[in-house]
Design a protein around this motif. Structure first.
Motif, PDB file in Angstrom:
ATOM      1  N   HIS A  18      62.172  85.596   5.154  1.00  0.00           N
ATOM      2  CA  HIS A  18      62.479  84.258   4.659  1.00  0.00           C
ATOM      3  C   HIS A  18      63.040  84.277   3.239  1.00  0.00           C
ATOM      4  O   HIS A  18      63.443  83.246   2.725  1.00  0.00           O
ATOM      5  CB  HIS A  18      61.243  83.355   4.765  1.00  0.00           C
ATOM      6  N   GLN A  51      74.176  70.360   6.866  1.00  0.00           N
ATOM      7  CA  GLN A  51      73.137  69.954   7.820  1.00  0.00           C
ATOM      8  C   GLN A  51      72.431  71.185   8.386  1.00  0.00           C
ATOM      9  O   GLN A  51      71.203  71.220   8.497  1.00  0.00           O
ATOM     10  CB  GLN A  51      73.742  69.149   8.973  1.00  0.00           C
ATOM     11  N   THR A  80      70.208  72.821   5.852  1.00  0.00           N
ATOM     12  CA  THR A  80      68.959  72.064   5.697  1.00  0.00           C
ATOM     13  C   THR A  80      67.953  72.466   6.764  1.00  0.00           C
ATOM     14  O   THR A  80      66.763  72.616   6.478  1.00  0.00           O
ATOM     15  CB  THR A  80      69.239  70.545   5.757  1.00  0.00           C
ATOM     16  N   ILE A  81      68.425  72.669   7.999  1.00  0.00           N
ATOM     17  CA  ILE A  81      67.540  73.121   9.074  1.00  0.00           C
ATOM     18  C   ILE A  81      66.883  74.443   8.675  1.00  0.00           C
ATOM     19  O   ILE A  81      65.680  74.634   8.842  1.00  0.00           O
ATOM     20  CB  ILE A  81      68.320  73.284  10.399  1.00  0.00           C
ATOM     21  N   ASN A 101      66.537  75.675   5.589  1.00  0.00           N
ATOM     22  CA  ASN A 101      65.644  75.450   4.453  1.00  0.00           C
ATOM     23  C   ASN A 101      64.289  74.949   4.937  1.00  0.00           C
ATOM     24  O   ASN A 101      63.244  75.397   4.473  1.00  0.00           O
ATOM     25  CB  ASN A 101      66.257  74.447   3.462  1.00  0.00           C
ATOM     26  N   GLN A 102      64.309  74.013   5.881  1.00  0.00           N
ATOM     27  CA  GLN A 102      63.063  73.453   6.411  1.00  0.00           C
ATOM     28  C   GLN A 102      62.282  74.498   7.201  1.00  0.00           C
ATOM     29  O   GLN A 102      61.064  74.404   7.313  1.00  0.00           O
ATOM     30  CB  GLN A 102      63.359  72.223   7.274  1.00  0.00           C
ATOM     31  N   ALA A 103      62.988  75.502   7.733  1.00  0.00           N
ATOM     32  CA  ALA A 103      62.328  76.575   8.489  1.00  0.00           C
ATOM     33  C   ALA A 103      61.774  77.652   7.554  1.00  0.00           C
ATOM     34  O   ALA A 103      61.197  78.628   8.017  1.00  0.00           O
ATOM     35  CB  ALA A 103      63.304  77.196   9.480  1.00  0.00           C
ATOM     36  N   LYS A 145      67.274  79.320  15.621  1.00  0.00           N
ATOM     37  CA  LYS A 145      66.984  78.037  14.971  1.00  0.00           C
ATOM     38  C   LYS A 145      68.194  77.103  15.026  1.00  0.00           C
ATOM     39  O   LYS A 145      68.043  75.892  15.086  1.00  0.00           O
ATOM     40  CB  LYS A 145      66.598  78.255  13.500  1.00  0.00           C
TER      41      LYS A 145
END
Length: 114
Positions: A29, A47, A50-51, A53-55, A92
């Motif tokens: 990570h 977008q 962001t996915i 980053n959230q993961a 992801k």
């Protein structure tokens, strides 16, 4: 066996739990990831970044895919130790193509969106 909903898409191959998997196959990570927009959709790379980053991939940035000839969305990695991370990122983002590529430079992983 019980019929559990197959939401993860990994019903065919059970994945080891993070605590028992080898370090080389666990996603890193801390990887530096560049998400490049090769589509005509403004903000699409942002977008997707962001996915990630959230993961938990904090080192993710977005830019345009200038000069990339790939015709399909692809996740590229250079260092063989990044293969597991590249595959995790691809899953992801719903991308099927993961390729090793030399000369990526600074980012550990490059995602080209098509």
């Amino acid at each position: 066996s019980s019929a559990a909903p197959a939401e993860s898409g990994t019903e065919a191959t059970p994945s080891p739990s993070p605590s028992s998997s080898a370090a080389s196959s666990a996603p890193d990570h801390g990887a530096v990831i560049q998400v490049l927009n090769g589509t005509g959709t403004q903000g699409y790379a942002g977008q997707q970044a962001t996915i990630l980053n959230q993961a938990g991939y904090a080192g993710t940035s977005a830019a345009n895919a200038d000069g990339w000839a790939t015709q399909t969305s692809t996740v590229y990695y250079e260092d063989p130790s990044m293969e597991g991370t590249a595959k995790d990122i691809a899953s992801k983002l719903g991308i099927d193509n993961v390729r090793q590529e030399s000369g990526l430079g600074n980012p550990d992983i490059v995602v080209v969106l098509r």
